[in-house]
Design a protein around this motif. Sequence first.
Motif, PDB file in Angstrom:
ATOM      1  N   GLU A 132      28.870  27.316  20.853  1.00 47.58           N
ATOM      2  CA  GLU A 132      28.603  28.641  20.386  1.00 47.58           C
ATOM      3  C   GLU A 132      30.405  29.322  19.556  1.00 47.58           C
ATOM      4  O   GLU A 132      29.981  29.693  18.546  1.00 47.58           O
ATOM      5  N   VAL A 133      31.524  28.164  20.632  1.00 51.46           N
ATOM      6  CA  VAL A 133      32.776  28.646  19.729  1.00 51.46           C
ATOM      7  C   VAL A 133      32.974  27.913  19.036  1.00 51.46           C
ATOM      8  O   VAL A 133      33.546  28.459  17.867  1.00 51.46           O
TER       9      VAL A 133
ATOM     10  N   TYR B  71      30.753  26.606  17.048  1.00 50.12           N
ATOM     11  CA  TYR B  71      29.757  27.016  15.598  1.00 50.12           C
ATOM     12  C   TYR B  71      30.833  28.304  14.789  1.00 50.12           C
ATOM     13  O   TYR B  71      30.764  28.151  13.374  1.00 50.12           O
ATOM     14  N   ASP B  72      31.271  28.877  15.550  1.00 49.97           N
ATOM     15  CA  ASP B  72      31.291  30.755  14.853  1.00 49.97           C
ATOM     16  C   ASP B  72      32.548  30.434  14.326  1.00 49.97           C
ATOM     17  O   ASP B  72      32.694  30.607  13.340  1.00 49.97           O
ATOM     18  N   LYS B  73      33.561  29.154  14.541  1.00 50.35           N
ATOM     19  CA  LYS B  73      34.775  28.965  13.939  1.00 50.35           C
ATOM     20  C   LYS B  73      34.452  28.810  12.643  1.00 50.35           C
ATOM     21  O   LYS B  73      35.206  29.010  11.505  1.00 50.35           O
TER      22      LYS B  73
ATOM     23  N   LYS C 157      31.917  27.915  10.547  1.00 42.68           N
ATOM     24  CA  LYS C 157      31.140  29.347  10.484  1.00 42.68           C
ATOM     25  C   LYS C 157      31.910  30.715   9.938  1.00 42.68           C
ATOM     26  O   LYS C 157      32.132  30.224   7.937  1.00 42.68           O
ATOM     27  N   SER C 158      33.368  30.582   9.697  1.00 40.00           N
ATOM     28  CA  SER C 158      34.166  31.560   9.302  1.00 40.00           C
ATOM     29  C   SER C 158      34.821  30.949   8.328  1.00 40.00           C
ATOM     30  O   SER C 158      34.745  31.619   7.309  1.00 40.00           O
TER      31      SER C 158
ATOM     32  N   SER D  17      32.703  30.304   5.457  1.00 36.38           N
ATOM     33  CA  SER D  17      32.490  31.432   4.308  1.00 36.38           C
ATOM     34  C   SER D  17      33.840  31.395   3.635  1.00 36.38           C
ATOM     35  O   SER D  17      33.675  31.885   2.590  1.00 36.38           O
TER      36      SER D  17
ATOM     37  N   GLU E 279      25.311  27.934   3.574  1.00 38.63           N
ATOM     38  CA  GLU E 279      26.538  28.805   4.850  1.00 38.63           C
ATOM     39  C   GLU E 279      25.168  28.882   5.815  1.00 38.63           C
ATOM     40  O   GLU E 279      24.826  29.236   6.944  1.00 38.63           O
TER      41      GLU E 279
ATOM     42  N   ALA F 190      38.691  23.799  12.051  1.00 36.82           N
ATOM     43  CA  ALA F 190      37.890  24.742  12.638  1.00 36.82           C
ATOM     44  C   ALA F 190      37.375  23.645  14.480  1.00 36.82           C
ATOM     45  O   ALA F 190      37.678  24.147  15.251  1.00 36.82           O
TER      46      ALA F 190
ATOM     47  N   SER G  69      39.213  25.667  17.605  1.00 38.35           N
ATOM     48  CA  SER G  69      38.779  26.429  18.145  1.00 38.35           C
ATOM     49  C   SER G  69      38.909  24.745  19.939  1.00 38.35           C
ATOM     50  O   SER G  69      37.915  24.799  20.481  1.00 38.35           O
TER      51      SER G  69
ATOM     52  N   CYS H 289      37.340  26.443  22.960  1.00 41.28           N
ATOM     53  CA  CYS H 289      36.287  25.362  23.603  1.00 41.28           C
ATOM     54  C   CYS H 289      35.857  25.408  24.914  1.00 41.28           C
ATOM     55  O   CYS H 289      35.137  24.999  25.727  1.00 41.28           O
TER      56      CYS H 289
END
Length: 143
Positions: free
Chosen positions: A36-37, A39-41, A43-44, A47, A65, A120, A124, A128
């Motif tokens: 999850e950690v 993934y968030d990085k 995704k940002s 974007s 995205e 990322a 991360s 992570c």
Amino acid sequence: MAKVNFKMPEEFLLKVSRLAEKTDEIIPKVLEAGAEVVYDKVKSNLSSVIGKNTKVESRSTGELESALGVSPAKQDRDGNFNVKIGFAEPRSDGGSNAKLANILEYGKHGQPPKPFLKPAKNRSKGACIEAMTNKLESEIEKL
């Protein structure tokens, strides 16, 4: 010859034995917490690079995205648990999300690279590991 015996505390031995029994339940939870950690990085970062600094107007539909996701933790035939962060396939136009992500990451003739995966991963890594460590400790405390 000298002989030394160590006796482990009963509570510790019970926790270790319970941990061994629950390993297959705990490992996926720990891996998913770390995923999850990352993934968030990812995704940002994705974007921030889509449609930026292009010579022509961006044709981004947002499909790449939205196709980004995390797989559930699964055990492979070697007994190792894996979690994957990647793109769902295929696109609505029949193309490949993985191909577009690869072009973004590494570029192509006439299109400079806009890396989002490797940065990322690098940024991360510490967070992570920390998230996974915290999740493991919390799961061990529940025993």
